[in-house]
Design a protein around this motif. Sequence first.
Motif, PDB file in Angstrom:
ATOM      1  N   LYS A 630       0.837  -1.188   0.000  1.00 43.82           N
ATOM      2  CA  LYS A 630       0.000   0.000   0.000  1.00 43.82           C
ATOM      3  C   LYS A 630       0.874   1.241   0.000  1.00 43.82           C
ATOM      4  O   LYS A 630       2.090   1.171   0.159  1.00 43.82           O
ATOM      5  N   ALA A 631       0.218   2.381  -0.152  1.00 39.94           N
ATOM      6  CA  ALA A 631       0.948   3.640  -0.062  1.00 39.94           C
ATOM      7  C   ALA A 631       1.525   3.776   1.338  1.00 39.94           C
ATOM      8  O   ALA A 631       0.868   3.466   2.331  1.00 39.94           O
ATOM      9  N   VAL A 632       2.751   4.225   1.409  1.00 45.40           N
ATOM     10  CA  VAL A 632       3.454   4.322   2.679  1.00 45.40           C
ATOM     11  C   VAL A 632       3.696   5.782   3.014  1.00 45.40           C
ATOM     12  O   VAL A 632       4.074   6.572   2.161  1.00 45.40           O
ATOM     13  N   GLY A 633       3.468   6.142   4.255  1.00 49.17           N
ATOM     14  CA  GLY A 633       3.701   7.517   4.688  1.00 49.17           C
ATOM     15  C   GLY A 633       3.931   7.564   6.175  1.00 49.17           C
ATOM     16  O   GLY A 633       4.309   6.572   6.796  1.00 49.17           O
ATOM     17  N   TYR A 743       3.153   6.273  -2.630  1.00 45.47           N
ATOM     18  CA  TYR A 743       2.771   7.387  -1.761  1.00 45.47           C
ATOM     19  C   TYR A 743       1.393   7.888  -2.181  1.00 45.47           C
ATOM     20  O   TYR A 743       1.092   7.979  -3.377  1.00 45.47           O
ATOM     21  N   LEU A 744       0.567   8.214  -1.202  1.00 48.48           N
ATOM     22  CA  LEU A 744      -0.770   8.732  -1.455  1.00 48.48           C
ATOM     23  C   LEU A 744      -0.690  10.249  -1.570  1.00 48.48           C
ATOM     24  O   LEU A 744      -0.559  10.954  -0.568  1.00 48.48           O
ATOM     25  N   THR A 745      -0.744  10.746  -2.792  1.00 53.94           N
ATOM     26  CA  THR A 745      -0.578  12.181  -3.048  1.00 53.94           C
ATOM     27  C   THR A 745      -1.886  12.945  -2.853  1.00 53.94           C
ATOM     28  O   THR A 745      -2.969  12.367  -2.790  1.00 53.94           O
ATOM     29  N   LYS A 746      -1.733  14.250  -2.793  1.00 52.39           N
ATOM     30  CA  LYS A 746      -2.871  15.126  -2.599  1.00 52.39           C
ATOM     31  C   LYS A 746      -3.728  15.243  -3.860  1.00 52.39           C
ATOM     32  O   LYS A 746      -4.933  15.489  -3.786  1.00 52.39           O
ATOM     33  N   ASP A 747      -3.093  15.064  -5.046  1.00 53.75           N
ATOM     34  CA  ASP A 747      -3.822  15.337  -6.282  1.00 53.75           C
ATOM     35  C   ASP A 747      -3.992  14.131  -7.198  1.00 53.75           C
ATOM     36  O   ASP A 747      -4.917  14.066  -7.988  1.00 53.75           O
ATOM     37  N   LYS A 748      -3.089  13.133  -7.122  1.00 48.69           N
ATOM     38  CA  LYS A 748      -3.135  12.030  -8.084  1.00 48.69           C
ATOM     39  C   LYS A 748      -3.407  10.675  -7.426  1.00 48.69           C
ATOM     40  O   LYS A 748      -3.267   9.649  -8.083  1.00 48.69           O
ATOM     41  N   VAL A 750      -2.683   7.367  -5.323  1.00 47.18           N
ATOM     42  CA  VAL A 750      -1.476   6.581  -5.069  1.00 47.18           C
ATOM     43  C   VAL A 750      -0.589   6.604  -6.311  1.00 47.18           C
ATOM     44  O   VAL A 750      -1.037   6.309  -7.420  1.00 47.18           O
ATOM     45  N   ILE A 751       0.654   6.966  -6.130  1.00 43.11           N
ATOM     46  CA  ILE A 751       1.628   6.928  -7.217  1.00 43.11           C
ATOM     47  C   ILE A 751       2.777   6.018  -6.806  1.00 43.11           C
ATOM     48  O   ILE A 751       3.031   5.807  -5.629  1.00 43.11           O
ATOM     49  N   GLU A 752       3.456   5.468  -7.792  1.00 46.38           N
ATOM     50  CA  GLU A 752       4.617   4.619  -7.541  1.00 46.38           C
ATOM     51  C   GLU A 752       5.836   5.267  -8.187  1.00 46.38           C
ATOM     52  O   GLU A 752       5.803   5.650  -9.358  1.00 46.38           O
TER      53      GLU A 752
END
Length: 905
Positions: A630-633, A743-748, A750-752
């Motif tokens: 999953k997205a990691v933060g 990473y779970l971005t503010k606009d797009k 989850v991106i890899e």
Amino acid sequence: MIEATVTHLPSSHVSNRIKYVYVVFTSHIDTGFDHPLDEMEEWCKCVIDDAIDKCERYPALKWTIENTWQLSNWFKRTREKEKIDKFLRLIRKGRIEVGAAWDDVVTDFLGYEDVNRLFYKTGYFMRAYGINFSTVIMDDIPGYSITIPRAMAAAGLKYFLTGINPLHDYWGAGTSIPPSDLPFYWEVPDGSRVLAWISFGSYGEATSKGYEIWRKAGKPDFPWLCALDSPDYQKMKESFKNLIQKWEKAGYPFDALLIMHALDCIDCSLAVRALENIRRWNEENEYPKIIPAVPREFFEHMEDKYRNRFKRYSGDWAGAWTGGKQIVYPISTSMIRWARDHITVAEEIWSINTLLYGADYPAEEIRRVYELILTWLDHTQSPHTPEKRFTEEEMRRDARLRYGLASEAFSTINRLIQKGFKRFTSGIEADKLSIVVFNPLSWHRTDIVYACLSEEILNSNFSLVDSEGNVTVPYQRIPGENRIAFIAESVPPIGYKKYEIIFVDEPESFEKEVYVDGNFIENFYYRIEVDDEGFISSLIDKVSHRELINRNSVFIFNRLYEKMPRAAGINPVSAGRARIKAISGPVFGSLIIERENSPQAKTVYTLYAKIKRIEISNSIDKSLLGCSEKAVGHFTEGQASFFFITCPFNLTDMDHMNVHIERAGFFLSCPDKSRLPGAQKQPFSHVHITDINEGGKYGLTLSTKQSFLCWFPGDDMLPIDTKRWSPRECTLMLAVCNNHKKYLTKDKGVIEFQWESPSIPIINIDYSVDTYTGQFNAVEASRMGWEFNVQLMSSFVRQGQSGPLKDASLRFLELDKPNIQIIALKRKEADSQDRFIIRLQETSGMEGDLKIRSYFPIKEARYASLLEDPKETKPPTTNPIKSKFKPYQTITLELCMKQKTSDTN
């Protein structure tokens, strides 16, 4: 346990003992946590501009700038002379104070010299603007290395203030020192000390935001907080009363305490709001008075009134958060570690070039690299940013900028060394074709040399002759390369030795010293056997007749393992199909393991003639390590797999196992009291080496290049933060990386993507092992780490070259005591036409007398502070320099040295 219920005192007299509460207003700026790195630099400008304006508008306000990184960014962006003059007037009036460190850095990563350069920018600001410094301020980190107070004291810095991060720890710190013992003298093994204060409630302990965060978390009484800037004065008043009464209940013995008022990236607005509450409180209450202050005022009050009453503590309390660098940025980590170890080599070579040839010393480039290293070491990074805080563009930009810090540091030092070494060797006279070997370290050294030669020479028959002893030296051609390898014996400290190439009729034939046959390799000292997958199944110390591999361990020696998210155990990473290639010869032998479709793509085991060292090199293909589920933060770091290499050693007497962990200049030992109370013990980090000794009878020293984070398995075998020291077995584990790629971005969403450059797919993990009988020896251990990380250098010199260096071998500086290292030879920062700095470090806890001999005539020698300011002490004698030294002391000498100039061909 401190009780939450207290008895309220009358409003006009809240405290029986505490009369003054000093409030430090500041702004904490993370590089890449709240905003990308470049935007954070702009924030420095905005925050300091606002502090100047607000201090002029509100006479009661005093402001603290955390560090010199923030101030440097402000000066870069400030051109108005009027604004600079206003700032300097506020500094002189004591309305603004600047913290003396470059940044809030991960301190246990620091090496022998970069820990000293952490404070060098203060010297520049003192010389350029007359700004005085007394306090080091580091916030948001739950622990610090014991090297910090030593360097501080040597730099003339007296006070240490930290607002620690309170997450997941006892009172939010890496220590359980009781509040009644604050402030305390943080003492160092060399006898120096600084006065330290820990704000256990964090740097935001006096803000309404910090207060509300903990109340909403259901922990209104942990840590100790108040809401000085609350828009509700009654709430501020009650929270402040409770805070003071908790300090009273805890038995705090002094009449003044310090609280910090800061948040990330804030201007002075909240501080101004707090001033009105403070004014009302002070009008209503006789005691305690709330005093807006800079840190120095609090510390000076405490020292003036209570100088001899403070408790003393000596120990390290670093460790937490350090792994974030290694496991997220393994390639950047390796580049920064290499640059850290070799920047002093560049300084050394260019100092010699300046004295020999009048060469221009690259002071600005070297200064910038230190700042790049220290900025990269900031305690935060964008992969740990809370989810949805950054856009995709912001995340990619910050990752690119952060990788650029490491890449530029590495490439700049590599270029300076190559250019400087070429200039240096141009002045060595050679009657014959020669190879010049240079030793950057400050002791005589026997080690491996790799030298590049032309195809013409390699296709000829030649002997290699030690020019000093006229002895033929065995050499070995490296298959597929234009290089040879040989053992250079007793190369002078910070000096060179020349080897002549003599053409002969018949090819040289040398007896093999390292044998390889099938799946084993052997020299005089060791015999290594590997299994079908290329992992070590047996490692024999032939001198002591000991098997070094613990065959009863569940771990395999030098195998890569994975801890998957939410999994109870750990698993070996697939090895794939292995091919074994063997090289043997008179100088070295290697077993080369190549594995198909395995992340642990390649392993090389190497032994040498005449060198008692095992070298192991691993190439790990990060593209085959998979990707986090999953997205990691910030709040989901456990979603990524973690990878590490295991070394199960056959030292089984765990009750008598002593471990020594290298810090810059001395060693922590476990189990013992070399840490502050309640400090973290695992995982741990080292500069170069970790030494394991079994009851003073037998030991081994493991040195690493790229990885610096280690631990021993406890009951669950996992790498967790722990304050217990209870290894289950003597298996040393070396951190590699994680597979955090989302990473779970503010606009797009989850991106890899890669946190580092995708053009470098290979992570190198190299380490060496040496064994010995008897007690641990700090000098030998430290030298092993340096020799593995900083190799002998070589250069081909053509026949007929002339120059000022005519000797077959030559040392430029030499010490007569083995426990003293030269950790820096550099041009003086200011007024440095003919002035140079030599920095010495005692490493074994001894005292005595030292002699330093120099190739260059010394006109004058004097002691200096760490920041290169002259000391008012009796100067050492010269020719040779004679000086006394104390245990673990750092000595800085300023030398006026005579240049030697000559034309070279």
